[in-house]
Write a protein that holds these residues in place. Structure first.
Motif, PDB file in Angstrom:
ATOM      1  N   ALA A   1      -3.566   6.785  -0.697  1.00 46.00           N
ATOM      2  CA  ALA A   1      -3.303   5.592   0.104  1.00 46.00           C
ATOM      3  C   ALA A   1      -3.160   4.387  -0.805  1.00 46.00           C
ATOM      4  O   ALA A   1      -3.768   4.306  -1.874  1.00 46.00           O
ATOM      5  CB  ALA A   1      -4.425   5.355   1.114  1.00 46.00           C
ATOM      6  N   CYS A   2      -2.321   3.447  -0.368  1.00 49.86           N
ATOM      7  CA  CYS A   2      -2.170   2.160  -1.044  1.00 49.86           C
ATOM      8  C   CYS A   2      -1.909   1.117   0.027  1.00 49.86           C
ATOM      9  O   CYS A   2      -0.939   1.227   0.786  1.00 49.86           O
ATOM     10  CB  CYS A   2      -1.027   2.214  -2.045  1.00 49.86           C
ATOM     11  SG  CYS A   2      -0.708   0.642  -2.874  1.00 49.86           S
TER      12      CYS A   2
ATOM     13  N   PHE B   1       2.799  -1.716  -4.988  1.00 50.42           N
ATOM     14  CA  PHE B   1       3.189  -0.402  -5.488  1.00 50.42           C
ATOM     15  C   PHE B   1       2.022   0.261  -6.196  1.00 50.42           C
ATOM     16  O   PHE B   1       1.296  -0.372  -6.961  1.00 50.42           O
ATOM     17  CB  PHE B   1       4.366  -0.550  -6.451  1.00 50.42           C
ATOM     18  CG  PHE B   1       4.738   0.723  -7.168  1.00 50.42           C
ATOM     19  CD1 PHE B   1       5.621   1.619  -6.594  1.00 50.42           C
ATOM     20  CD2 PHE B   1       4.191   1.019  -8.416  1.00 50.42           C
ATOM     21  CE1 PHE B   1       5.972   2.793  -7.253  1.00 50.42           C
ATOM     22  CE2 PHE B   1       4.534   2.180  -9.080  1.00 50.42           C
ATOM     23  CZ  PHE B   1       5.426   3.078  -8.492  1.00 50.42           C
ATOM     24  N   GLN B   2       1.866   1.545  -5.950  1.00 56.10           N
ATOM     25  CA  GLN B   2       0.896   2.345  -6.696  1.00 56.10           C
ATOM     26  C   GLN B   2       1.413   3.771  -6.787  1.00 56.10           C
ATOM     27  O   GLN B   2       2.006   4.296  -5.840  1.00 56.10           O
ATOM     28  CB  GLN B   2      -0.477   2.348  -6.019  1.00 56.10           C
ATOM     29  CG  GLN B   2      -1.547   3.161  -6.709  1.00 56.10           C
ATOM     30  CD  GLN B   2      -1.869   2.686  -8.117  1.00 56.10           C
ATOM     31  OE1 GLN B   2      -1.166   3.054  -9.065  1.00 56.10           O
ATOM     32  NE2 GLN B   2      -2.898   1.844  -8.243  1.00 56.10           N
ATOM     33  N   ALA B   3       1.205   4.375  -7.940  1.00 55.90           N
ATOM     34  CA  ALA B   3       1.565   5.777  -8.128  1.00 55.90           C
ATOM     35  C   ALA B   3       0.327   6.545  -8.559  1.00 55.90           C
ATOM     36  O   ALA B   3      -0.543   6.018  -9.268  1.00 55.90           O
ATOM     37  CB  ALA B   3       2.666   5.916  -9.169  1.00 55.90           C
TER      38      ALA B   3
ATOM     39  N   LEU C   1       8.493   9.934  -5.233  1.00 55.99           N
ATOM     40  CA  LEU C   1       7.996  10.586  -6.432  1.00 55.99           C
ATOM     41  C   LEU C   1       8.419   9.784  -7.655  1.00 55.99           C
ATOM     42  O   LEU C   1       9.455   9.109  -7.642  1.00 55.99           O
ATOM     43  CB  LEU C   1       8.556  12.006  -6.551  1.00 55.99           C
ATOM     44  CG  LEU C   1       8.313  12.962  -5.381  1.00 55.99           C
ATOM     45  CD1 LEU C   1       8.974  14.309  -5.656  1.00 55.99           C
ATOM     46  CD2 LEU C   1       6.832  13.141  -5.092  1.00 55.99           C
ATOM     47  N   VAL C   2       7.612   9.860  -8.695  1.00 57.48           N
ATOM     48  CA  VAL C   2       7.976   9.327 -10.000  1.00 57.48           C
ATOM     49  C   VAL C   2       7.888  10.474 -10.997  1.00 57.48           C
ATOM     50  O   VAL C   2       7.074  11.378 -10.850  1.00 57.48           O
ATOM     51  CB  VAL C   2       7.065   8.161 -10.439  1.00 57.48           C
ATOM     52  CG1 VAL C   2       7.269   6.953  -9.545  1.00 57.48           C
ATOM     53  CG2 VAL C   2       5.594   8.582 -10.431  1.00 57.48           C
TER      54      VAL C   2
ATOM     55  N   TYR D   1       4.296   8.224  -5.432  1.00 56.70           N
ATOM     56  CA  TYR D   1       4.080   6.778  -5.318  1.00 56.70           C
ATOM     57  C   TYR D   1       4.041   6.359  -3.852  1.00 56.70           C
ATOM     58  O   TYR D   1       4.608   7.016  -2.972  1.00 56.70           O
ATOM     59  CB  TYR D   1       5.121   5.989  -6.109  1.00 56.70           C
ATOM     60  CG  TYR D   1       6.432   5.721  -5.406  1.00 56.70           C
ATOM     61  CD1 TYR D   1       6.533   4.718  -4.422  1.00 56.70           C
ATOM     62  CD2 TYR D   1       7.580   6.425  -5.740  1.00 56.70           C
ATOM     63  CE1 TYR D   1       7.743   4.461  -3.795  1.00 56.70           C
ATOM     64  CE2 TYR D   1       8.785   6.172  -5.121  1.00 56.70           C
ATOM     65  CZ  TYR D   1       8.865   5.189  -4.131  1.00 56.70           C
ATOM     66  OH  TYR D   1      10.053   4.930  -3.503  1.00 56.70           O
ATOM     67  N   LEU D   2       3.369   5.226  -3.616  1.00 61.25           N
ATOM     68  CA  LEU D   2       3.207   4.686  -2.263  1.00 61.25           C
ATOM     69  C   LEU D   2       3.397   3.180  -2.289  1.00 61.25           C
ATOM     70  O   LEU D   2       3.116   2.514  -3.288  1.00 61.25           O
ATOM     71  CB  LEU D   2       1.802   4.974  -1.719  1.00 61.25           C
ATOM     72  CG  LEU D   2       1.280   6.418  -1.769  1.00 61.25           C
ATOM     73  CD1 LEU D   2      -0.172   6.447  -1.350  1.00 61.25           C
ATOM     74  CD2 LEU D   2       2.112   7.310  -0.880  1.00 61.25           C
TER      75      LEU D   2
END
Length: 530
Positions: free
Chosen positions: A374-375, A379-381, A407-408, A501-502
């Motif tokens: 969760a974020c 941005f957070q991965a 996805l990253v 990523y989220l």
């Protein structure tokens, strides 16, 4: 991967593949010269070895003495153990503005001989007699891969019939489209398809699939178009296949550089389009089919240079063609990639890519066989521990809320440069971008943001998908719910972290498989040295 070196100024063009006796035979154009048709062989459809070139432009004065374009190889229905290659030729006499179709034959797929033609060399009627004698002396006395003999009774080279098609330089675009032959035998009759143009209607809407019937061995007569969508400038590289009694017509469209298809239950009935008739997304072009022991395969070349399709091309792995429960044709991952699978990686070792975010803004829980990520803002991965170059990742993504996820991969943890794959589950859109950092002092050019490819899917469930990502050398493939939606090549990044990523979202990641792949045995530039 199969491509030419930059220094050679050559690249792979349109392809045709035939499977025979456990061996894949690849025939392809070499751009930009178009002066021969190359030949390569493979046992696994991924690793290729060049053999002697199959066909060459004709001697001066021939109908095909300027360029060779797209070809199609198929068994000769009239001679067991013989093969026919239908191909496109251009002449210097027409300055390349008039396309015609020729044929060559082979008993082993390696040694080809052009069939007789009714074309005559009328150059130099006022030349001195000694020059005329020299010209006569230079001419070949037998057919080979370069020279065709003369026969007034021959129907070759085939040209468009003015009753149905543009057939003169005074029409349409003032150059004649009649290329990319494809031979289809329906069990009773033989038919030759080609990229042609009807002779009425708006000039850039005349593209059609021209049709000729084989009325006797090696003799073809024109018929009305097999299909005219009334929309495109050309329908390039047509193919016709039958799957469970359904007929599918596949063509490549220059307007957006995609491979599309139409369907009908019986030849003679109207060709129809499904709501989604794109087989492969933009950049994949000149699709050709072949049948092996497992069914139909779709091949094409991919252009890494979006401004010039005569440079930086390669042939990606093929796609398997399947028909789904609704009758739609779909491209799925080629099973041959599995031979490169190596050790599975620990998919529970995952951590935040960005550490300077308060714990109240992010969440990462590992429970059982799934991850809850969760974020709340920005941005957070969440990335796995291993630095990966070649790998296959697959998982089920279940998203809550109306935020973003994706996805990253091949991400540098410090700069966060790498590939970003956006997955819009609500609208069914996949978008891949190469996102990097330029040189210091380069101003606005320091921000390197390159959209690479977009693809689409449809699912009744708008909150969950099964996704598979294959990264294999420069080749990148993304499947959603089993269907390939992205297929491309890019050389921007070669190694880094991989993760999910989220942005303002909660996602459960389950059924995770992360497996390292062995690197490709051949480089993108193998064609030149192979």
């Amino acid at each position: 991967m199969f491509a030419e070196t930059d220094g050679s100024r050559k690249t792979i063009g349109d392809v045709d593949v035939l499977f025979h006796d456990g061996l894949y035979h690849l025939f392809h154009l070499v751009l930009p010269n178009h002066d021969f048709i190359a030949h390569a062989v493979s046992t696994d459809a991924l690793n290729w070895r060049r053999v002697n070139n199959a066909l060459f432009i004709g001697d001066p004065g021939s109908w095909d003495d300027l360029m060779l374009w797209t070809m199609h190889v198929s068994p000769d229905p009239h001679h067991s153990g013989r093969w026919r290659m239908f191909y496109t030729g251009l002449s210097r006499r027409d300055q390349g503005n008039f396309q015609r179709l020729g044929m060559a034959v082979s008993d082993d797929l390696f040694h080809w001989q052009k069939v007789p033609v009714r074309w005559e060399d009328h150059r130099g009627p006022r030349d001195p007699e000694r020059v005329k004698r020299a010209l006569q002396q230079s001419r070949a006395t037998s057919a080979d891969a370069r020279h065709a003999m003369f026969d007034q009774a021959s129907c070759f080279p085939l040209a468009p019939d003015p009753e149905y098609y543009e057939a003169s330089l005074t029409e349409g675009r003032h150059w004649v489209s009649f290329r990319d032959p494809f031979y289809h035998h329906d069990g009773n009759d033989g038919w030759l398809l080609a990229a042609g143009r009807v002779n009425t209607g708006p000039v850039v809407r005349r593209g059609c699939v021209a049709l000729m019937k084989e009325v006797e061995p090696n003799h073809f007569v024109a018929h009305p178009p097999l299909h005219h969508p009334r929309l495109y400038d050309d329908i390039e590289v047509p193919n016709l296949i039958v799957v469970d009694d359904d007929h599918y017509l596949i063509g490549s469209i220059r307007e957006d550089a995609k491979i599309r298809y139409w369907h009908t239950d019986e030849i003679g009935h109207r060709w129809q389009s499904y709501h989604d008739n794109v087989l492969l997304p933009q950049g994949n072009y000149a699709g050709r089919v072949c049948r092996d022991d497992q069914g139909w395969l779709l091949w094409n070349f991919y252009s890494m240079n979006r401004e010039d399709r005569t440079a930086e091309n390669l042939m990606p792995p093929p796609k398997r063609l399947v028909k789904n429960e609704h009758g739609l044709l779909r491209a799925v991952t080629f099973e041959g990639i599995d031979q490169y699978l190596r050790e599975p990686l620990d998919a529970k070792c995952i951590h935040s890519l960005i550490d300077d975010v308060g714990p109240q803004m992010r969440e990462c829980r590992v429970e059982g066989g799934h991850l809850d990520l969760a974020c709340e803002s920005g941005f957070q991965a969440f990335v796995f521990d291993d630095h990966l170059d070649h790998f296959r990742f697959q998982a089920k993504l279940d998203m809550q809320g109306l935020g973003k996820c994706g996805l990253v991969f091949r991400i540098d943890p410090e700069t966060r440069d790498g590939y970003y794959l956006s997955l819009d589950l609500l609208k069914g859109v996949a978008q891949l971008r190469a996102w990097g950092t330029g040189e210091d002092g380069s101003g606005e050019q320091m921000m390197q943001f390159c959209p690479l490819q977009s693809g689409f899917w449809y699912s009744e469930d708008r909150t969950a998908i099964s996704v598979r990502l294959i990264v294999f050398g420069s080749y990148i493939e993304v499947s959603v719910n089993g269907r390939v939606v992205l297929s491309l090549a890019d050389q921007s990044f070669d190694k880094g972290k991989m993760g999910v990523y989220l942005e303002t979202a909660k996602v459960r990641v389950s059924e995770i498989q992360l497996v390292r792949l062995a690197p490709p045995n051949q480089t993108d530039e193998h064609l030149a040295s192979g």
